[in-house]
Design an enzyme around this catalytic site. Structure first.
Site, mmCIF file in Angstrom:
data_model
loop_
_atom_site.group_PDB
_atom_site.id
_atom_site.type_symbol
_atom_site.label_atom_id
_atom_site.label_comp_id
_atom_site.label_asym_id
_atom_site.label_seq_id
_atom_site.Cartn_x
_atom_site.Cartn_y
_atom_site.Cartn_z
ATOM 1 N N TYR A 143 34.508 -5.256 -3.522
ATOM 2 C CA TYR A 143 34.521 -6.377 -2.581
ATOM 3 C C TYR A 143 33.617 -6.076 -1.395
ATOM 4 C CZ TYR A 143 36.085 -9.699 0.935
ATOM 5 O OH TYR A 143 36.121 -10.679 1.912
ATOM 6 N N ALA A 145 31.185 -3.951 -1.316
ATOM 7 C CA ALA A 145 29.810 -3.898 -1.810
ATOM 8 C C ALA A 145 29.222 -5.292 -1.952
ATOM 9 C CB ALA A 145 29.775 -3.163 -3.147
#
Length: 239
Positions: A143, A145
């Site tokens: 998430y 990233a």
């Protein structure tokens, strides 16, 4: 003159607050989502136009564009979320790959596809605003990233849209209450920790984020583009 505002994922939480804010300003607001119930409820209360769309699906986006007016002044890429909260808990490599890609699709690819689909509808003098996250700087696995990727992709988008007098920015919330983000899985202890991390001693609200989005879409922000605006109560400080 009333502008046309498209808010993706606007049926609940932050997106709903953003849609309400613009509707209260007598703007023409179109709100998308995958669930008709919340969209229809918001439409009944505010007069926004609800449209069903899965923003990870190119074919769905083409159908959406066919329903939109020729000019869209503000695009708010709000649709997304942390797919981990809906995962089946499997930890094998195939499941990990599936869940990682799902977060990239939900939070990064969806915004890129939506912006690309609307490219010839975005009006000069307009704005694109994406919803990022404090997780882009603090982690949260795939998430975080995906939200970091969103902020980086926006740098190229700002360069591409700038010559057309269209701005592109990211609003990056910290912990925000009254949303479906945590799927009721946030413990009282974790909530207290997130609030304690702020400098002002309270969580954010959807209205806090709506105000920031509205500013970036306003005439006052015409010389702001390619930026990330952090709205986290001082939980993550910059200089």
């Amino acid at each position: 003159m009333s502008r046309t505002i498209l808010v993706t994922g606007g049926g609940t939480g932050i997106g709903r607050a953003i849609a309400r804010h613009f509707a209260d300003q007598n703007e023409t607001v179109i709100v998308t989502g995958r669930r008709p119930g919340p969209l229809d409820d918001l439409a009944a209360q505010t007069g926004v136009r609800p449209l069903i769309c899965d923003h990870t699906d190119p074919e769905a986006l083409l159908r959406l564009v066919a329903e939109l007016p020729e000019r869209v002044d503000v695009l708010v890429n709000n649709a997304g979320g942390n797919i981990v909260f809906d995962a089946d808990g499997k930890t094998d490599l195939g499941s990990y790959a599936r869940d990682f890609r799902a977060n990239l699709d939900a939070n990064l690819v969806s915004a890129a596809l939506t912006t690309k689909a609307l490219d010839d509808r975005l009006a000069p003098g307009g704005a694109v605003v994406h919803l990022g996250s404090i997780a882009a700087d603090q982690g949260a696995d795939s998430y975080g990233a995906s939200k970091a990727g969103l902020a980086t992709w926006n740098l190229s988008l700002a360069d591409a849209l700038g010559p057309r007098d269209i701005t592109a920015n990211v609003v990056s919330p910290g912990y925000i209450t009254d949303t479906e983000f945590f799927r009721d899985q946030l413990s009282d202890e974790r909530r207290a920790t997130l609030i304690a991390a702020t400098a002002i001693g309270r969580p954010g609200t959807p209205a806090d984020i709506a105000g920031a989005v509205a500013f970036l879409a306003s005439p006052a922000a015409r010389h702001i583009t390619g930026q990330v605006l952090n709205i986290n109560g001082g939980a993550s400080k910059t200089r």
